[in-house]
Enzyme design. Sequence first.
Site, PDB file in Angstrom:
ATOM      1  N   TYR A  73      14.293 -30.061  -1.551  1.00  0.00           N
ATOM      2  CA  TYR A  73      14.314 -28.652  -1.983  1.00  0.00           C
ATOM      3  C   TYR A  73      13.293 -28.427  -3.098  1.00  0.00           C
ATOM      4  O   TYR A  73      12.593 -27.422  -3.120  1.00  0.00           O
ATOM      5  CB  TYR A  73      15.719 -28.297  -2.464  1.00  0.00           C
ATOM      6  CG  TYR A  73      15.921 -26.825  -2.733  1.00  0.00           C
ATOM      7  CD1 TYR A  73      16.456 -25.996  -1.757  1.00  0.00           C
ATOM      8  CD2 TYR A  73      15.586 -26.279  -3.968  1.00  0.00           C
ATOM      9  CE1 TYR A  73      16.640 -24.640  -2.000  1.00  0.00           C
ATOM     10  CE2 TYR A  73      15.768 -24.925  -4.217  1.00  0.00           C
ATOM     11  CZ  TYR A  73      16.294 -24.109  -3.222  1.00  0.00           C
ATOM     12  OH  TYR A  73      16.472 -22.777  -3.465  1.00  0.00           O
ATOM     13  N   PHE A 126      -5.703  -4.948   5.878  1.00  0.00           N
ATOM     14  CA  PHE A 126      -4.961  -5.239   7.100  1.00  0.00           C
ATOM     15  C   PHE A 126      -3.626  -4.483   7.043  1.00  0.00           C
ATOM     16  O   PHE A 126      -3.139  -4.168   5.961  1.00  0.00           O
ATOM     17  CB  PHE A 126      -4.731  -6.756   7.248  1.00  0.00           C
ATOM     18  CG  PHE A 126      -3.949  -7.088   8.479  1.00  0.00           C
ATOM     19  CD1 PHE A 126      -4.516  -6.916   9.728  1.00  0.00           C
ATOM     20  CD2 PHE A 126      -2.637  -7.529   8.405  1.00  0.00           C
ATOM     21  CE1 PHE A 126      -3.780  -7.179  10.880  1.00  0.00           C
ATOM     22  CE2 PHE A 126      -1.900  -7.799   9.547  1.00  0.00           C
ATOM     23  CZ  PHE A 126      -2.472  -7.621  10.791  1.00  0.00           C
ATOM     24  N   ASP A 127      -3.036  -4.197   8.212  1.00  0.00           N
ATOM     25  CA  ASP A 127      -1.822  -3.347   8.296  1.00  0.00           C
ATOM     26  C   ASP A 127      -0.705  -3.780   7.346  1.00  0.00           C
ATOM     27  O   ASP A 127      -0.113  -2.952   6.659  1.00  0.00           O
ATOM     28  CB  ASP A 127      -1.199  -3.355   9.703  1.00  0.00           C
ATOM     29  CG  ASP A 127      -2.220  -3.292  10.805  1.00  0.00           C
ATOM     30  OD1 ASP A 127      -3.425  -3.290  10.513  1.00  0.00           O
ATOM     31  OD2 ASP A 127      -1.799  -3.270  11.964  1.00  0.00           O
ATOM     32  N   ASP A 217      -8.169 -11.878   0.570  1.00  0.00           N
ATOM     33  CA  ASP A 217      -7.275 -11.961   1.725  1.00  0.00           C
ATOM     34  C   ASP A 217      -8.032 -12.818   2.740  1.00  0.00           C
ATOM     35  O   ASP A 217      -8.839 -12.331   3.512  1.00  0.00           O
ATOM     36  CB  ASP A 217      -6.976 -10.558   2.267  1.00  0.00           C
ATOM     37  CG  ASP A 217      -6.125 -10.607   3.540  1.00  0.00           C
ATOM     38  OD1 ASP A 217      -5.789 -11.721   4.001  1.00  0.00           O
ATOM     39  OD2 ASP A 217      -5.800  -9.530   4.074  1.00  0.00           O
ATOM     40  N   ALA A 219      -7.322 -14.950   5.440  1.00  0.00           N
ATOM     41  CA  ALA A 219      -6.715 -15.509   6.661  1.00  0.00           C
ATOM     42  C   ALA A 219      -7.771 -16.230   7.503  1.00  0.00           C
ATOM     43  O   ALA A 219      -7.506 -17.265   8.091  1.00  0.00           O
ATOM     44  CB  ALA A 219      -6.071 -14.391   7.485  1.00  0.00           C
ATOM     45  N   LYS A 260      -3.912 -18.577  10.853  1.00  0.00           N
ATOM     46  CA  LYS A 260      -5.253 -18.443  11.435  1.00  0.00           C
ATOM     47  C   LYS A 260      -6.057 -19.700  11.053  1.00  0.00           C
ATOM     48  O   LYS A 260      -5.921 -20.730  11.685  1.00  0.00           O
ATOM     49  CB  LYS A 260      -5.932 -17.165  10.948  1.00  0.00           C
ATOM     50  CG  LYS A 260      -5.385 -15.883  11.564  1.00  0.00           C
ATOM     51  CD  LYS A 260      -4.187 -15.366  10.855  1.00  0.00           C
ATOM     52  CE  LYS A 260      -3.828 -13.955  11.246  1.00  0.00           C
ATOM     53  NZ  LYS A 260      -2.555 -13.528  10.645  1.00  0.00           N
ATOM     54  N   HIS A 452       3.916   1.090  17.688  1.00  0.00           N
ATOM     55  CA  HIS A 452       3.211   0.364  18.750  1.00  0.00           C
ATOM     56  C   HIS A 452       3.991  -0.855  19.238  1.00  0.00           C
ATOM     57  O   HIS A 452       3.808  -1.293  20.359  1.00  0.00           O
ATOM     58  CB  HIS A 452       1.810  -0.043  18.289  1.00  0.00           C
ATOM     59  CG  HIS A 452       1.785  -0.853  17.040  1.00  0.00           C
ATOM     60  ND1 HIS A 452       2.113  -0.320  15.812  1.00  0.00           N
ATOM     61  CD2 HIS A 452       1.504  -2.150  16.819  1.00  0.00           C
ATOM     62  CE1 HIS A 452       2.023  -1.260  14.897  1.00  0.00           C
ATOM     63  NE2 HIS A 452       1.656  -2.390  15.481  1.00  0.00           N
TER      64      HIS A 452
HETATM   65  N1  F0G Z   1      -4.314 -10.395   6.383  1.00  0.00           N
HETATM   66  C1  F0G Z   1      -5.052 -10.380   7.504  1.00  0.00           C
HETATM   67  C2  F0G Z   1      -6.520 -10.156   7.414  1.00  0.00           C
HETATM   68  C3  F0G Z   1      -4.437 -10.565   8.757  1.00  0.00           C
HETATM   69  O1  F0G Z   1      -5.182 -10.541   9.864  1.00  0.00           O
HETATM   70  C4  F0G Z   1      -3.042 -10.786   8.815  1.00  0.00           C
HETATM   71  C5  F0G Z   1      -2.357 -10.974  10.094  1.00  0.00           C
HETATM   72  C6  F0G Z   1      -2.323 -10.797   7.608  1.00  0.00           C
HETATM   73  C7  F0G Z   1      -2.984 -10.596   6.410  1.00  0.00           C
HETATM   74  C8  F0G Z   1      -0.836 -11.009   7.579  1.00  0.00           C
HETATM   75  O2  F0G Z   1      -0.538 -12.318   7.859  1.00  0.00           O
HETATM   76  O3  F0G Z   1       0.776 -12.223  10.001  1.00  0.00           O
HETATM   77  O4  F0G Z   1       0.772 -14.263   8.552  1.00  0.00           O
HETATM   78  O5  F0G Z   1       1.953 -12.226   7.810  1.00  0.00           O
HETATM   79  N2  F0G Z   1      -2.878 -10.736  11.214  1.00  0.00           N
HETATM   80  C9  F0G Z   1      -2.292 -10.969  12.540  1.00  0.00           C
HETATM   81  C10 F0G Z   1      -3.184 -10.413  13.606  1.00  0.00           C
HETATM   82  C11 F0G Z   1      -0.873 -10.535  12.660  1.00  0.00           C
HETATM   83  O6  F0G Z   1      -2.759 -10.394  14.781  1.00  0.00           O
HETATM   84  O7  F0G Z   1      -4.320 -10.023  13.320  1.00  0.00           O
HETATM   85  P1  F0G Z   1       0.818 -12.778   8.596  1.00  0.00           P
END
Ligand code: F0G
Length: 461
Positions: A73, A126-127, A217, A219, A260, A452
């Site tokens: 832990y 990102f969303d 950010d 990824a 990623k 979506h």
């Molecule tokens: N930032 C970027 C640039 C991303 O593309 C994503 C996720 C996230 C943050 C969030 O990360 O999914 O691990 O919580 N992108 C995926 C996509 C979901 O399909 O492009 P996460």
Amino acid sequence: MKSKYMAEPYRIKMVEPIRQTTRDERITLLKNAGYNPFSLRSEDVYIDLLTDSGTGAMSQDQWSAMMVGDEAYAGSKSFYKLESVVKHITGYKYFMPVHQGRGAEQVFLPQLVTKKGMYYISNIHFDTTRAHVELAGARAIDCVVEDCYDIEHYHDFKGNFCLDKLEKAIATHGKENIAGIIMTITNNSAGGQPVSMANLRAVKEIAKKNGIMTIIDGARYAENCFFIKEREDGYQDMDILDIARETFSYGDAFLMSAKKDGLVNMGGILAIKDNEAVYNKCRTYIVPMEGFPTYGGMNGRDMEALAVGLMEALDIHYLQHRIDQIRYLGDRLRDAGVPIQHPVGGHAVFVDCKAICPHIPYDQFPALAVTNALYIEGGVRAVEIGSLLLGRDPDTKKNIQSRMELMRLTIPRRVYTYNHLDVVADAMIHVYEHRHELKGYEFEYESPILRHFTATFRPLK
Ligand code: F0G
């Protein structure tokens, strides 16, 4: 089929069977899914290009590392191993594991929002990043270069910040009201487009001048480093790791979806360069949100796999093959006249569905029409990135019109071969040649947010 004596830089030791369905079966399957590809079962998909997130294949070294995961832990050996790799790459002082990218966002982003009326600025949020900015009570401003929207026109770094827009946004809202500047590398929403080192450096200078923190950010930071090495003067002879280190020198914090460029199926990173006060806040907040700071939402074994995956993703041979695959698919489509975001980015080919379906208005979702036709034709699942994803204006309730109507063909890492990409290209070219037959969609069911994922549709006559 690509050769010139080069192919996948791996051989296959374990296989996962996939099954092609018939066209008639797919017509029924899609109807039963309410014409929403998110509702298809993966076993009914032949080639799954929904996302590159968590869908990659791990290496033998990653699988064997999992056997020595320490599931303590607190103070797990696996934590310290992962921490040393993260520090080796970033040079940052503080690190915490999180369950995935949005875990890092939910822990970190609220810490810089210290009062009402604050903003985060990004090239494009990102969303989930935008959602966490808003949940923290701030608002999100995007400042990407206009070239990003000029789909046909080549630009080396379509993910760059427009420095003018950035300076204007800071001046308009006041530097004391900017919570942070988020550098999204590569810039997913614009087509996985890279950001140049010169641009990152210039953004950092603007941030420093105004006393604002920069957040990477990252990824897909390794893919971004590859493009810098390939396209930017002065970097051709530099190792990817050194390019990564310079990249991180322009950030004060690093949020990563390790699904990623971490080459794992689940996991994330929150690292902070040297700001002890912010680190202390995150270390407190992470406990209720994700977990104790030395596991923060990850198993010991998953931390082991990530420690290996992070280094594998910086390997030039791996990166070369990865980007070559995306380019191969992009070239096949362009050669047949299919309009795509040009050049292709690091993780996907983005097809311009506004150009393919000028006869389908934005609120009948042209990119959904193409996505569904591609599934019926080839059993290939892609994803709509356009007005369907964007949703409705919260005040007027009207559908917002997206500047681009894109379908993303996202390539998982180390999963598909060039033959699979040929199937995707052949099916997409068929859809393109029959584009005049495509019809739009109307809602049968629409959820109030994130529609979506769960909406169902009726095809229009
Ligand atoms: N930032 C970027 C640039 C991303 O593309 C994503 C996720 C996230 C943050 C969030 O990360 O999914 O691990 O919580 N992108 C995926 C996509 C979901 O399909 O492009 P996460």
